[in-house]
Design a protein around this motif. Structure first.
Motif, PDB file in Angstrom:
ATOM      1  N   UNK A  56      -1.844  21.380  -4.546  1.00 59.43           N
ATOM      2  CA  UNK A  56      -3.093  20.902  -3.954  1.00 59.43           C
ATOM      3  C   UNK A  56      -3.792  19.936  -4.912  1.00 59.43           C
ATOM      4  N   UNK A  57      -4.743  19.192  -4.378  1.00 59.63           N
ATOM      5  CA  UNK A  57      -5.445  18.195  -5.197  1.00 59.63           C
ATOM      6  C   UNK A  57      -6.240  18.827  -6.347  1.00 59.63           C
ATOM      7  N   UNK A  58      -6.927  19.965  -6.147  1.00 57.35           N
ATOM      8  CA  UNK A  58      -7.624  20.593  -7.295  1.00 57.35           C
ATOM      9  C   UNK A  58      -6.667  20.986  -8.416  1.00 57.35           C
ATOM     10  N   UNK A  59      -5.477  21.463  -8.063  1.00 60.39           N
ATOM     11  CA  UNK A  59      -4.504  21.845  -9.093  1.00 60.39           C
ATOM     12  C   UNK A  59      -3.948  20.596  -9.779  1.00 60.39           C
ATOM     13  N   UNK A  60      -3.749  19.526  -8.994  1.00 65.47           N
ATOM     14  CA  UNK A  60      -3.313  18.259  -9.607  1.00 65.47           C
ATOM     15  C   UNK A  60      -4.357  17.782 -10.605  1.00 65.47           C
ATOM     16  N   UNK A 115      -5.156   8.843  -9.935  1.00 65.23           N
ATOM     17  CA  UNK A 115      -3.988   9.633 -10.342  1.00 65.23           C
ATOM     18  C   UNK A 115      -3.734  10.785  -9.381  1.00 65.23           C
ATOM     19  N   UNK A 116      -4.817  11.412  -8.947  1.00 72.04           N
ATOM     20  CA  UNK A 116      -4.673  12.530  -8.002  1.00 72.04           C
ATOM     21  C   UNK A 116      -4.023  12.030  -6.711  1.00 72.04           C
ATOM     22  N   UNK A 117      -4.501  10.905  -6.212  1.00 74.53           N
ATOM     23  CA  UNK A 117      -3.940  10.354  -4.973  1.00 74.53           C
ATOM     24  C   UNK A 117      -2.477   9.926  -5.154  1.00 74.53           C
ATOM     25  N   UNK A 118      -2.172   9.303  -6.301  1.00 78.66           N
ATOM     26  CA  UNK A 118      -0.790   8.867  -6.567  1.00 78.66           C
ATOM     27  C   UNK A 118       0.134  10.069  -6.622  1.00 78.66           C
ATOM     28  N   UNK A 119      -0.299  11.116  -7.322  1.00 77.84           N
ATOM     29  CA  UNK A 119       0.537  12.310  -7.419  1.00 77.84           C
ATOM     30  C   UNK A 119       0.735  12.948  -6.047  1.00 77.84           C
ATOM     31  N   UNK A 120      -0.347  13.039  -5.267  1.00 78.58           N
ATOM     32  CA  UNK A 120      -0.287  13.711  -3.968  1.00 78.58           C
ATOM     33  C   UNK A 120       0.563  12.926  -2.962  1.00 78.58           C
ATOM     34  N   UNK A 121       0.421  11.569  -2.979  1.00 76.02           N
ATOM     35  CA  UNK A 121       1.099  10.741  -1.975  1.00 76.02           C
ATOM     36  C   UNK A 121       2.522  10.350  -2.380  1.00 76.02           C
ATOM     37  N   UNK A 123       0.826  -1.213   0.000  1.00 76.33           N
ATOM     38  CA  UNK A 123       0.000   0.000   0.000  1.00 76.33           C
ATOM     39  C   UNK A 123       0.858   1.260   0.000  1.00 76.33           C
ATOM     40  N   UNK A 124       2.015   1.177   0.645  1.00 75.65           N
ATOM     41  CA  UNK A 124       2.898   2.344   0.701  1.00 75.65           C
ATOM     42  C   UNK A 124       3.458   2.681  -0.672  1.00 75.65           C
ATOM     43  N   UNK A 125       3.841   1.640  -1.422  1.00 78.29           N
ATOM     44  CA  UNK A 125       4.520   1.865  -2.704  1.00 78.29           C
ATOM     45  C   UNK A 125       3.559   2.094  -3.862  1.00 78.29           C
ATOM     46  N   UNK A 126       2.323   1.528  -3.783  1.00 76.39           N
ATOM     47  CA  UNK A 126       1.412   1.613  -4.920  1.00 76.39           C
ATOM     48  C   UNK A 126      -0.009   1.880  -4.432  1.00 76.39           C
ATOM     49  N   UNK A 127      -0.648   2.831  -5.092  1.00 78.48           N
ATOM     50  CA  UNK A 127      -2.030   3.155  -4.771  1.00 78.48           C
ATOM     51  C   UNK A 127      -2.932   2.343  -5.697  1.00 78.48           C
ATOM     52  N   UNK A 128      -4.029   1.816  -5.158  1.00 79.59           N
ATOM     53  CA  UNK A 128      -4.941   1.011  -5.974  1.00 79.59           C
ATOM     54  C   UNK A 128      -4.387  -0.407  -6.142  1.00 79.59           C
ATOM     55  N   UNK A 129      -4.567  -0.971  -7.349  1.00 79.95           N
ATOM     56  CA  UNK A 129      -4.082  -2.325  -7.691  1.00 79.95           C
ATOM     57  C   UNK A 129      -4.559  -3.366  -6.673  1.00 79.95           C
ATOM     58  N   UNK A 130      -5.785  -3.291  -6.265  1.00 81.69           N
ATOM     59  CA  UNK A 130      -6.279  -4.164  -5.198  1.00 81.69           C
ATOM     60  C   UNK A 130      -6.206  -5.644  -5.578  1.00 81.69           C
ATOM     61  N   UNK A 131      -6.511  -5.965  -6.854  1.00 81.41           N
ATOM     62  CA  UNK A 131      -6.500  -7.369  -7.290  1.00 81.41           C
ATOM     63  C   UNK A 131      -5.104  -7.966  -7.184  1.00 81.41           C
ATOM     64  N   UNK A 132      -4.101  -7.206  -7.643  1.00 75.93           N
ATOM     65  CA  UNK A 132      -2.719  -7.692  -7.612  1.00 75.93           C
ATOM     66  C   UNK A 132      -2.259  -7.871  -6.167  1.00 75.93           C
ATOM     67  N   UNK A 133      -2.525  -6.898  -5.347  1.00 72.88           N
ATOM     68  CA  UNK A 133      -2.103  -6.972  -3.940  1.00 72.88           C
ATOM     69  C   UNK A 133      -2.766  -8.157  -3.234  1.00 72.88           C
ATOM     70  N   UNK A 134      -4.038  -8.366  -3.517  1.00 72.41           N
ATOM     71  CA  UNK A 134      -4.747  -9.481  -2.893  1.00 72.41           C
ATOM     72  C   UNK A 134      -4.130 -10.816  -3.307  1.00 72.41           C
ATOM     73  N   UNK A 135      -3.720 -10.913  -4.594  1.00 70.34           N
ATOM     74  CA  UNK A 135      -3.110 -12.158  -5.083  1.00 70.34           C
ATOM     75  C   UNK A 135      -1.773 -12.420  -4.388  1.00 70.34           C
ATOM     76  N   UNK A 136      -0.984 -11.397  -4.167  1.00 68.73           N
ATOM     77  CA  UNK A 136       0.312 -11.557  -3.492  1.00 68.73           C
ATOM     78  C   UNK A 136       0.098 -11.984  -2.040  1.00 68.73           C
TER      79      UNK A 136
END
Length: 808
Positions: free
Chosen positions: A556-560, A530-536, A352-365
């Motif tokens: 800020x997130x609106x500018x992103x 994308x907004x969350x990935x850019x911000x985090x 979760x720290x390195x990648x936002x989203x990708x829930x299916x892949x993370x669950x498989x690992x």
């Protein structure tokens, strides 16, 4: 010879060398001394020499207890016993570690040498055998049993002939050796006492200490002479062989051999500086082999190859090839594994720290890690992550390795066209190497790394073979436990390696290879993601890369969101990362030059730093016109809304016209939509005259962009019905779905991307096939806020809900 005639390695120091004292006195074989058997004498132990009766010998004294013994014996003018120690490596030998037969000696003189060492001149008197020990402190004292002299007739012709042979052979050895001073031969010629001469040669020839001790233990001088002659004969033969080899080498010497000898000298110098000799190399290889955890079959192959190396000359062209092969076998991690981290919470935290989203892949690992934890052993799966560029497929491999606490290796397969790159080259070829698989396992130094096979869809085949066919064995859990590399030529177990392949397009991967992998789609990121990935992730990373602090640059997130919508169009975040880096370079320049600027960037700052916006998103345009319906489309860069425009016009020869750069599937959907309307005109409130007298034109705006797919089927039917009937389309509505000739609504893909595009465009109601409800359930609730879904199974349901009774 192992040692020079004129040099003796002395007691107490392996490095000390002294010339022997050459005496021309007619000394007897064994002298009469004022000593009786059974008396107690101090015993001096020697390391690398043997004292013979009648011979003066210099001894270097270094041990403290030996120094004490010598000093006290000189003060008391007493005799001492001299014995040689059995093991020369022992620094302080005990009574039991000495040869029992030695020589009574008298101290002639003590010399203090310029280098600070002490040398004692000893004169051998009579042989003795050690009796019982009295004490070992501060030095050894023991009873001595003297030997009676064995009398011999020195006038006997046989003995004289023996002595003459010894003398001639010794002089011959001295003259041929080239390492002994001529004074040695002069001294031997002038010794007249035959027994003394035998003892003198026994003392000063470079025989092994054990051989000298055997000579001392022989009672009869004649027998001692025969044994000495035998040793001298061997020494002479060794010198002759050495001279013969040198002469042969000189005869055929040329430029190549000259270079060879120069290289030999260089290697000798390197060896003196600390480099290993070939013999030491082989010993080291054996030591390393003893610690390997390989199977019996591999060990058998290794030692067979090592024997081949031993038989080769170190300067043979094949020696380095064989040595490289053996070192490769030793470097491979045979059954050497890193310990997996079975902490599922920690693994989830890392992912979760390195990648936002990708829930299916993370669950498989996490599932794989859970099975490993419960079972303790498991054949690693072959995972294939496929999706558009820039979504983090490759970097996910490193995160998985960190989560599992495994080593990480990666090989790029893009453009690979030689099968040998996978399986390696046979050792018969010059410059042969292992394949990429074994090379990276060597680099990982463990047999269970996370192994990323990047761009597996971009492998090509040519006359050198098909690398994708070679990968069939690598990526089959039932076969890769015995992977055969051509260079290694023994099976290597890859079953514990966790292979992760990445691909952009599955269509170019051969079917047998695709069948061996577990496919996991990594879809493009939604705008919210994308907004969350850019911000985090992206902004903090680029702040560090550009030497800025968090209070120097605020995005800020609106500018992103503005940055994503107006300056990027991609499924991943690579372009977004470049735009953020570009912004930071502008800010870094202002910080470095001390200029004033807005720390918190505004929309105007985006225009100033990056120029005018490059892209624009479609917005919902209202429902004032009949025949215009909003559809939803999936593209490689995310979801989009599109408008299906339709119009009818009077015509004597009615026809269907399609524009907007449509693909074959989309054209067929338009034909299908019109045919459905014709066959159900009564139910839709359309007269046959309208259909027979009007041409139909369907257009999808932005004609420069290719469009294809079946998901606009229901949108086209709705647009055509609206155009024929003039009914207004319901406000803020969009739809997606495929139709059949019978009017059935079929499910389509890309639902997540499509509904997020609809939400961004201001749509509130979405019509979907009932079978797409499962896709909606998988989407996080936060993305569905403000949207209302209408699930249908028949096109009539779509028309009834989407079209109002009111005319446009």
């Amino acid at each position: 010879m192992s040692k020079s005639f004129n040099k003796i390695f002395l007691e107490g120091s392996d490095d000390s060398e002294l010339y022997p004292i050459i005496s021309l006195d007619d000394r007897p074989g064994e002298e009469e001394i004022d000593l009786k058997s059974g008396e107690v004498l101090p015993i001096l132990s020697l390391r690398n020499m043997v004292i013979f009766p009648g011979v003066l010998s210099p001894v270097s004294v270094a041990r403290p207890k030996s120094m004490k013994l010598i000093r006290e014996a000189q003060e008391n003018e007493s005799l001492i016993g001299v014995c040689t120690q059995i093991d020369t490596r022992i620094d302080d030998p005990t009574y039991e570690q000495l040869y029992p037969l030695g020589t009574i000696a008298q101290i002639v003189r003590i010399l203090e040498m310029p280098d600070g060492t002490t040398t004692v001149i000893l004169e051998g008197k009579k042989r003795f055998r050690l009796g019982t020990v009295v004490t070992e402190k501060p030095y050894i004292k023991a009873h001595v049993n003297l030997f009676d002299d064995v009398k011999i007739d020195t006038k006997d012709k046989v003995f004289q002939a023996l002595v003459s042979s010894i003398k001639d052979l010794t002089i011959n050895i001295v003259s041929k050796s080239g390492t002994m001073p001529p004074e040695t031969a002069f001294a031997i010629r002038n010794i007249e006492n035959p027994v003394f001469m035998i003892n003198y040669i026994c003392t000063n020839m470079g025989f092994d200490v054990k051989d000298k001790q055997r000579l001392l233990e022989i009672d009869n001088p004649s027998d001692r002479g025969y044994k000495l002659l035998e040793l001298l004969d061997k020494e002479s033969q060794l010198i002759d062989l050495k001279l013969s080899i040198q002469n042969k080498a000189k005869e055929g010497i040329d430029q190549q051999q000259r270079e060879y000898f120069l290289q030999q000298q260089m290697r000798t110098i390197q060896s003196e500086l600390g480099d290993l000799s070939p013999e030491q190399d082989l010993d080291e290889l054996r030591e390393r082999a003893d610690s390997k955890k390989w199977s019996e079959a591999v060990a058998k192959t290794f030692y067979k190859e090592l024997k081949k190396l031993e038989r080769m000359h170190p300067h043979s062209p094949d020696y380095s090839t064989q040595l490289n092969y053996i070192e490769t076998m030793l470097d491979l991690p045979w059954n050497e594994y890193t310990k997996d981290n079975f902490n599922l919470r920690n693994a989830k935290k890392v992912l979760d720290k390195d990648h936002f989203g990708m829930d299916t892949v993370k669950e498989r690992i996490l599932e794989h890690l859970a099975v490993l934890k419960l079972k303790g052993d498991m054949k690693s799966p072959i995972i294939c992550l496929y999706g558009p560029p820039g979504v983090g497929k490759t970097s996910l491999g490193r995160s998985i390795a960190t989560a599992l606490n495994r080593k990480y290796v990666r090989v790029s397969l893009g453009g690979l066209h030689d099968e040998a790159e996978i399986r390696g080259h046979r050792r018969t070829y010059i410059g042969a190497l292992p394949g990429r698989i074994i090379q990276n396992v060597l680099k990982a130094e463990s047999a269970n790394p996370v192994f990323v096979l990047d761009e597996i869809d971009k492998i090509t085949a040519d006359y050198k073979g098909d690398p994708s066919s070679a990968l069939l064995e690598v990526l089959d859990p039932e076969q890769n436990m015995a992977f055969h590399d051509n260079y290694l030529d023994v099976d290597f177990d890859l079953s514990k390696v966790m292979f992760i392949a990445t691909a952009n397009n599955l269509n170019t991967i051969p079917r047998p290879l695709l069948d061996r992998m577990e496919l996991i789609e990594v879809s493009g990121y939604t705008q919210e993601e994308k907004i969350e990935i850019a911000y985090r992730h992206l902004v903090p990373k680029e702040l560090e890369n550009h030497g800025l602090k968090s209070d120097d640059f605020v995005l800020t997130k609106p500018i992103i969101q503005q940055l994503i919508e107006k300056y990027t169009r991609e499924s991943g975040v690579r372009s977004l990362n470049r735009q953020i880096a570009s912004l930071m370079r502008k800010v870094a320049k202002k910080v470095a030059s001390g200029e004033k600027y807005n720390v918190e960037l505004t929309e105007d700052d985006l225009t100033e730093y990056l120029g005018a916006s490059r892209y624009s998103s479609d917005k919902y345009e209202g429902n004032e016109y009949a025949g215009v319906v909003t559809g939803l489309a999936w593209t490689q860069v995310g979801g989009e809304i599109l408008f299906i425009e339709s119009s009818i016009s009077k015509s004597k020869a009615p026809k269907l016209t399609l524009t907007g750069n449509l693909g074959d599937v989309m054209k067929e959907s338009a034909v299908l939509a019109l045919e459905y309307i014709k066959s159900h005109a009564d139910k839709l409130g359309i007269s046959n005259e309208q259909l027979d007298e009007n041409s139909v034109h369907i257009h999808v705006p932005e004609g420069a962009i290719p469009k294809d797919g079946p998901s606009a089927g229901i949108t086209m039917v709705t647009a055509l019905v609206s155009a024929f009937t003039g009914r207004k389309v319901r406000k803020n509505i969009a739809m997606t779905g495929e139709i059949t000739l019978r009017g059935k609504v079929l499910p389509v893909g890309g639902i997540k991307e499509k509904i997020l595009a609809a939400k961004r465009a201001g749509i509130t109601d979405i019509i979907l096939c009932a079978e797409n409800k499962k896709d909606i359930d998988e989407i996080k609730k936060v993305y569905l806020k403000g949207l209302k879904f209408h699930f249908v199974t028949d096109i009539m349901e779509v028309v009834d809900f989407a079209l109002l009774k009111q005319k446009a």
